[in-house]
Design a protein around this motif. Structure first.
Motif, mmCIF file in Angstrom:
data_model
loop_
_atom_site.group_PDB
_atom_site.id
_atom_site.type_symbol
_atom_site.label_atom_id
_atom_site.label_comp_id
_atom_site.label_asym_id
_atom_site.label_seq_id
_atom_site.Cartn_x
_atom_site.Cartn_y
_atom_site.Cartn_z
ATOM 1 N N ARG A 107 3.685 13.347 0.445
ATOM 2 C CA ARG A 107 4.465 12.211 0.911
ATOM 3 C C ARG A 107 3.965 10.923 0.239
ATOM 4 O O ARG A 107 2.889 10.880 -0.352
ATOM 5 N N ILE A 108 4.764 9.881 0.361
ATOM 6 C CA ILE A 108 4.463 8.631 -0.337
ATOM 7 C C ILE A 108 3.197 7.966 0.194
ATOM 8 O O ILE A 108 2.402 7.431 -0.592
ATOM 9 N N GLU A 109 2.975 7.989 1.497
ATOM 10 C CA GLU A 109 1.850 7.248 2.080
ATOM 11 C C GLU A 109 0.514 7.538 1.403
ATOM 12 O O GLU A 109 -0.163 6.604 0.929
ATOM 13 N N PRO A 110 0.075 8.811 1.333
ATOM 14 C CA PRO A 110 -1.234 9.034 0.708
ATOM 15 C C PRO A 110 -1.271 8.698 -0.774
ATOM 16 O O PRO A 110 -2.344 8.419 -1.332
ATOM 17 N N GLN A 111 -0.125 8.682 -1.436
ATOM 18 C CA GLN A 111 -0.105 8.362 -2.860
ATOM 19 C C GLN A 111 -0.341 6.873 -3.106
ATOM 20 O O GLN A 111 -0.684 6.469 -4.215
ATOM 21 N N ILE A 112 -0.160 6.069 -2.062
ATOM 22 C CA ILE A 112 -0.496 4.645 -2.151
ATOM 23 C C ILE A 112 -1.885 4.384 -1.573
ATOM 24 O O ILE A 112 -2.666 3.630 -2.136
ATOM 25 N N THR A 113 -2.220 5.028 -0.468
ATOM 26 C CA THR A 113 -3.434 4.680 0.273
ATOM 27 C C THR A 113 -4.702 5.363 -0.231
ATOM 28 O O THR A 113 -5.795 4.832 -0.034
ATOM 29 N N ASN A 114 -4.582 6.525 -0.882
ATOM 30 C CA ASN A 114 -5.794 7.264 -1.250
ATOM 31 C C ASN A 114 -6.714 6.473 -2.169
ATOM 32 O O ASN A 114 -7.941 6.552 -2.062
ATOM 33 N N ARG A 115 -6.122 5.718 -3.103
ATOM 34 C CA ARG A 115 -6.959 4.922 -3.997
ATOM 35 C C ARG A 115 -7.736 3.861 -3.221
ATOM 36 O O ARG A 115 -8.918 3.608 -3.497
ATOM 37 N N LEU A 116 -7.084 3.250 -2.255
ATOM 38 C CA LEU A 116 -7.747 2.222 -1.452
ATOM 39 C C LEU A 116 -8.893 2.817 -0.636
ATOM 40 O O LEU A 116 -9.955 2.212 -0.495
ATOM 41 N N VAL A 117 -8.671 4.012 -0.101
ATOM 42 C CA VAL A 117 -9.681 4.659 0.753
ATOM 43 C C VAL A 117 -10.803 5.267 -0.087
ATOM 44 O O VAL A 117 -11.990 5.030 0.162
ATOM 45 N N ASP A 118 -10.430 6.053 -1.108
ATOM 46 C CA ASP A 118 -11.429 6.830 -1.845
ATOM 47 C C ASP A 118 -12.219 5.997 -2.848
ATOM 48 O O ASP A 118 -13.419 6.226 -3.036
ATOM 49 N N ILE A 119 -11.568 5.043 -3.504
ATOM 50 C CA ILE A 119 -12.244 4.277 -4.550
ATOM 51 C C ILE A 119 -12.800 2.966 -4.013
ATOM 52 O O ILE A 119 -13.922 2.566 -4.338
ATOM 53 N N LEU A 120 -12.031 2.293 -3.161
ATOM 54 C CA LEU A 120 -12.427 0.966 -2.716
ATOM 55 C C LEU A 120 -13.033 0.946 -1.309
ATOM 56 O O LEU A 120 -13.486 -0.097 -0.848
ATOM 57 N N LEU A 134 2.898 -3.863 1.158
ATOM 58 C CA LEU A 134 3.320 -3.848 -0.250
ATOM 59 C C LEU A 134 4.730 -3.300 -0.400
ATOM 60 O O LEU A 134 5.510 -3.805 -1.223
ATOM 61 N N LEU A 135 5.084 -2.278 0.358
ATOM 62 C CA LEU A 135 6.437 -1.740 0.261
ATOM 63 C C LEU A 135 7.459 -2.794 0.681
ATOM 64 O O LEU A 135 8.556 -2.877 0.108
ATOM 65 N N ASP A 136 7.085 -3.593 1.661
ATOM 66 C CA ASP A 136 7.961 -4.702 2.049
ATOM 67 C C ASP A 136 8.008 -5.752 0.932
ATOM 68 O O ASP A 136 9.062 -6.302 0.627
ATOM 69 N N GLU A 137 6.867 -5.977 0.285
ATOM 70 C CA GLU A 137 6.783 -6.979 -0.773
ATOM 71 C C GLU A 137 7.622 -6.590 -1.991
ATOM 72 O O GLU A 137 8.131 -7.460 -2.703
ATOM 73 N N VAL A 138 7.780 -5.285 -2.221
ATOM 74 C CA VAL A 138 8.610 -4.843 -3.348
ATOM 75 C C VAL A 138 10.050 -4.599 -2.903
ATOM 76 O O VAL A 138 10.815 -3.925 -3.578
ATOM 77 N N HIS A 139 10.390 -5.141 -1.750
ATOM 78 C CA HIS A 139 11.771 -5.172 -1.267
ATOM 79 C C HIS A 139 12.342 -3.783 -0.973
ATOM 80 O O HIS A 139 13.497 -3.486 -1.303
ATOM 81 N N ILE A 140 11.514 -2.944 -0.348
ATOM 82 C CA ILE A 140 11.983 -1.640 0.128
ATOM 83 C C ILE A 140 12.329 -1.762 1.606
ATOM 84 O O ILE A 140 11.493 -2.174 2.414
ATOM 85 N N ASP A 141 13.556 -1.410 1.961
ATOM 86 C CA ASP A 141 13.971 -1.415 3.355
ATOM 87 C C ASP A 141 13.325 -0.234 4.090
ATOM 88 O O ASP A 141 13.168 0.851 3.534
ATOM 89 N N VAL A 162 7.753 2.058 -5.548
ATOM 90 C CA VAL A 162 6.560 2.640 -4.932
ATOM 91 C C VAL A 162 5.378 2.574 -5.901
ATOM 92 O O VAL A 162 4.255 2.218 -5.513
ATOM 93 N N LEU A 163 5.612 2.907 -7.169
ATOM 94 C CA LEU A 163 4.543 2.856 -8.159
ATOM 95 C C LEU A 163 4.047 1.434 -8.368
ATOM 96 O O LEU A 163 2.852 1.196 -8.563
ATOM 97 N N ILE A 164 4.957 0.470 -8.327
ATOM 98 C CA ILE A 164 4.563 -0.934 -8.471
ATOM 99 C C ILE A 164 3.728 -1.364 -7.262
ATOM 100 O O ILE A 164 2.695 -2.028 -7.398
ATOM 101 N N ALA A 165 4.157 -0.956 -6.073
ATOM 102 C CA ALA A 165 3.394 -1.260 -4.862
ATOM 103 C C ALA A 165 2.000 -0.651 -4.947
ATOM 104 O O ALA A 165 0.997 -1.291 -4.607
#
Length: 293
Positions: A107-120, A134-141, A162-165
């Motif tokens: 799913r999309i969630e871990p593909q955005i959050t894993n870098r924040l959790v695992d690396i940072l 971020l998804l709101d910032e890239v204008h995703i409803d 999603v990739l930009i976010a």
């Protein structure tokens, strides 16, 4: 003040007994908040430069010469683990094909959050909140619904958003955008370019924008470097370039660009004499490199 990113005399070659160069003494620099376009036809080495900066070159390719300075650090002199840590905290990539860049089985969630959790080292809660923001910032409803979706359930434009976010999630100081609109239709391309420029300006992010489209360069970049055969043939400010390129290949490339204001105009291929000239320059550069090796 020194540049945030400096690439100095960077050369890379295919591993083996006979070294075949794929990048030839590439040099450029980027300040904080600046966008540099890398332009040229397919195979010119644009994406290879971005991968060299991020340390994700194919295993068959190695850097054989030159330096990459990122935020005051010489990446080529660092241990691999330290280099990965610095790049993970400082830089991000927007890849060109959103369908293949996203894992279809997750799913999309871990593909955005894993870098924040695992690396940072973010908490899962904070990473989730940042992903929604971020998804709101890239204008995703309805970001909540998208977070729970699989990539195939989203349109191409939404996948690219999603990739930009994901790229901007950790507030990177440098983003490499590798032809991020290639797989999109013209209308969506315009939206995505506007979005990237908006986020880049808001976050004052340095950006390497890889593209074969000079029209995109005119809208997004302040400076550009034109490549042929892995070699920079011309570097210029964007207004000066469009006012009159200095190199024959650059002039031919600009002349070959479709004129959207005149759709009936004939397409002009790059003249064979110009190709012969710039190919000769590449061969001469290689000859000098071999004798100096």
């Amino acid at each position: 003040m020194s540049a945030f990113l400096t690439v100095d005399n960077l050369s890379a070659s295919i591993r083996g007994n006979i070294r075949q160069r794929v990048l030839r003494s590439v040099s450029f620099s980027i300040d904080t908040g600046e966008v540099l376009g890398l332009v040229g036809e397919s195979g010119a080495g644009k994406s290879m430069i971005g991968k060299a900066i991020l340390g994700i070159l194919p295993s068959a390719v190695e850097v054989v010469e030159g330096e990459i300075q990122l935020d005051g650090h010489n990446l080529m002199a660092m241990k691999q683990a330290d280099r990965r840590r610095l790049i993970g905290a400082t830089a991000a990539l927007i890849p060109q094909d959103p369908l293949t860049a996203l894992n279809p089985s997750r799913r999309i969630e871990p593909q955005i959050t894993n870098r924040l959790v695992d690396i940072l080292g973010w908490s899962k809660r904070d990473a989730r909140l940042r992903a929604l923001e971020l998804l709101d910032e890239v204008h995703i409803d309805n970001p909540e619904r998208v977070m729970g979706s699989y990539p195939h359930e989203l349109s191409g434009g939404m996948r690219q958003r999603v990739l930009i976010a994901s790229a901007f999630a950790a507030n990177p100081k440098l983003v490499v955008a590798d032809e991020p609109t290639t797989a999109l239709d013209v209308t969506v391309q315009k939206q995505i370019l506007r979005l990237i420029r908006e986020l880049q300006t808001r976050h004052e992010t340095a950006m390497v924008f890889v593209t074969h489209d000079l029209g995109v360069v005119s809208k997004v970049c302040q400076r550009l470097s034109v490549l042929y055969g892995g070699m920079v043939v011309e570097s210029s400010d964007v207004p000066a370039f469009f006012g009159g390129p200095g190199h024959a290949y650059s002039r031919a490339l600009l002349a070959a660009t479709p004129k959207y204001t005149d759709p009936e105009a004939s397409l002009l291929p790059v003249d064979e004499a110009v190709i012969a000239q710039v190919s000769g320059e590449v061969l001469a550069a290689d000859e000098g490199w071999r004798h100096g090796a």
